[in-house]
Design an enzyme around this catalytic site. Structure first.
Site, short mmCIF file in Angstrom:
data_model
loop_
_atom_site.label_atom_id
_atom_site.label_comp_id
_atom_site.label_asym_id
_atom_site.label_seq_id
_atom_site.Cartn_x
_atom_site.Cartn_y
_atom_site.Cartn_z
N GLY A 29 0.70 -1.17 -0.02
CA GLY A 29 0.08 0.03 -0.08
C GLY A 29 0.80 1.31 -0.04
N ASN A 30 0.30 2.30 -0.43
CA ASN A 30 1.16 3.77 -0.37
C ASN A 30 -0.18 4.80 -0.65
OD1 ASN A 30 0.83 3.79 -3.64
ND2 ASN A 30 2.16 1.79 -3.06
N THR A 45 8.75 3.36 0.54
CA THR A 45 8.73 1.83 -0.03
C THR A 45 8.99 1.12 1.27
OG1 THR A 45 9.07 0.49 -1.71
CG2 THR A 45 10.74 2.01 -1.15
N GLY A 46 8.69 -0.09 1.19
CA GLY A 46 9.44 -1.30 2.22
C GLY A 46 9.07 -0.93 3.66
N SER A 77 7.44 2.77 -4.51
CA SER A 77 7.78 2.33 -5.89
C SER A 77 6.65 2.79 -6.85
CB SER A 77 8.23 0.91 -5.88
OG SER A 77 7.08 0.14 -5.39
N GLU A 78 5.40 2.95 -6.40
CA GLU A 78 4.41 3.12 -7.18
C GLU A 78 3.97 4.69 -7.48
OE1 GLU A 78 2.99 1.13 -8.89
OE2 GLU A 78 3.13 -0.79 -7.93
N HIS A 97 -3.51 4.07 -2.34
CA HIS A 97 -3.54 2.73 -2.87
C HIS A 97 -3.50 1.57 -1.92
CE1 HIS A 97 -2.50 -0.74 -5.26
NE2 HIS A 97 -1.27 -0.68 -4.84
N HIS A 99 -4.62 -2.84 -0.75
CA HIS A 99 -4.98 -4.21 -1.38
C HIS A 99 -6.30 -4.59 -0.52
CE1 HIS A 99 -0.53 -4.64 -2.59
NE2 HIS A 99 -1.29 -3.67 -3.43
N HIS A 160 -4.60 -6.98 -8.91
CA HIS A 160 -3.49 -6.33 -7.99
C HIS A 160 -4.43 -5.67 -6.77
CE1 HIS A 160 -0.36 -2.83 -7.75
NE2 HIS A 160 -0.77 -3.23 -6.50
ZN LIG Z 1 -0.10 -2.42 -4.84
#
Ligand SMILES: [Zn+2]
Length: 268
Positions: A29-30, A45-46, A77-78, A97, A99, A160
């Site tokens: 997620g981000n 990220t991460g 990364s997105e 974003h 999931h 995704h």
């Molecule tokens: Zn994703």
């Protein structure tokens, strides 16, 4: 108006909600917030979004290049996906974003959320289309979501997850919550033999309420791409909502009947 530090704190709080509600696993997620046309805050990220503190948050420019990031942190990364939304939707100030389990299940099954089953989902979201699969971190996802950005405020990402965006971080996050709740209700009512859909008239009344509220963002009530082409529009589009292409729209009835049969066979 919030200062930058307060926005970072709010991003950490939203991270906790996203994580605690099971809308992401591990470090997934981000989300991001627009400060001005050339400065954006984004999650790194991460790291787990459930355990962030303000110094985790990175700052990037409109191309996603780092303006500021503390040692050990890199922007999501997105980030290209977020930047495409800001570029094509100047009214958007935040992108989320995640999931979420049920929304992602529909995205994996390739079934868009187009059945009108409850008033809040119709008013807040309208239909939710699926953007074609793209490899994470490449321009494939930005390119895939692009065709839906002018018509919808929430999109499933094929195989995704989900993407939502709005005029504030809280509103973008709330759209993600509403999207997941809608997907879950749709899934569970299918377990009980299938939902009773709202009628065309009932949907139109809800669209009218949406217009009267003057809610921010785009909504199929006003801008459904099918309706513009004189074809069955959102919530009567037979899942062709958002495909935008003449061929797919012309086959709306066929797609609807096939989707129903497939779902019936699957016991959905
Ligand atoms: Zn994703």
């Amino acid at each position: 108006m919030q200062n930058e530090y307060e926005i970072k704190k709010e991003m950490c709080e939203i991270g906790r909600r996203v994580y605690n509600r099971g809308m992401v696993a591990a470090n997934d997620g981000n989300f991001s917030v627009k400060l001005n046309d050339n400065e954006f805050l984004c999650t790194p990220t991460g790291v787990s979004k459930g355990f962030m503190t303000p110094e985790y948050i990175c700052k990037v420019d409109a191309e996603g290049n780092v303006i500021q990031a503390n040692k050990g942190f890199k922007p999501s990364s997105e980030i290209k996906m977020h930047m495409r939304v800001y570029k094509e939707r100047p009214d958007v100030n935040s992108v989320v974003h995640a999931h979420p389990l049920y929304a992602t299940t529909f995205a994996i099954a390739g079934i868009p959320l187009t059945q009108p089953i409850m008033p809040e989902a119709v008013i807040a979201l309208g239909c939710v289309p699926i953007a074609k699969y793209g490899t994470p971190s490449t321009v494939e996802i930005p390119d895939a979501i692009s065709e839906h950005l002018q018509y919808f405020d929430a999109v499933l990402l094929e195989n995704h997850g989900a993407l939502s965006y709005s005029d504030s971080l809280l509103n973008a996050y709330h759209k993600m919550e509403s999207l997941e709740f809608y997907a879950r209700l749709l899934y569970q009512s299918n377990m009980l033999g299938g939902p009773q859909e709202l009628s065309k008239e009932q949907v139109e009344k809800l669209y009218e309420i949406r217009r009267q509220f003057g809610l921010p963002g785009k909504h199929p009530a006003n801008v459904c791409p099918n309706a513009k082409e004189g074809k069955p529009s959102c919530h009567s589009c037979g899942s062709s909502c958002g495909t935008g292409t003449a061929d797919a729209s012309a086959d709306a009835d066929l797609v609807a009947s096939i989707t129903k049969k497939v779902m019936a066979q699957l016991g959905l």
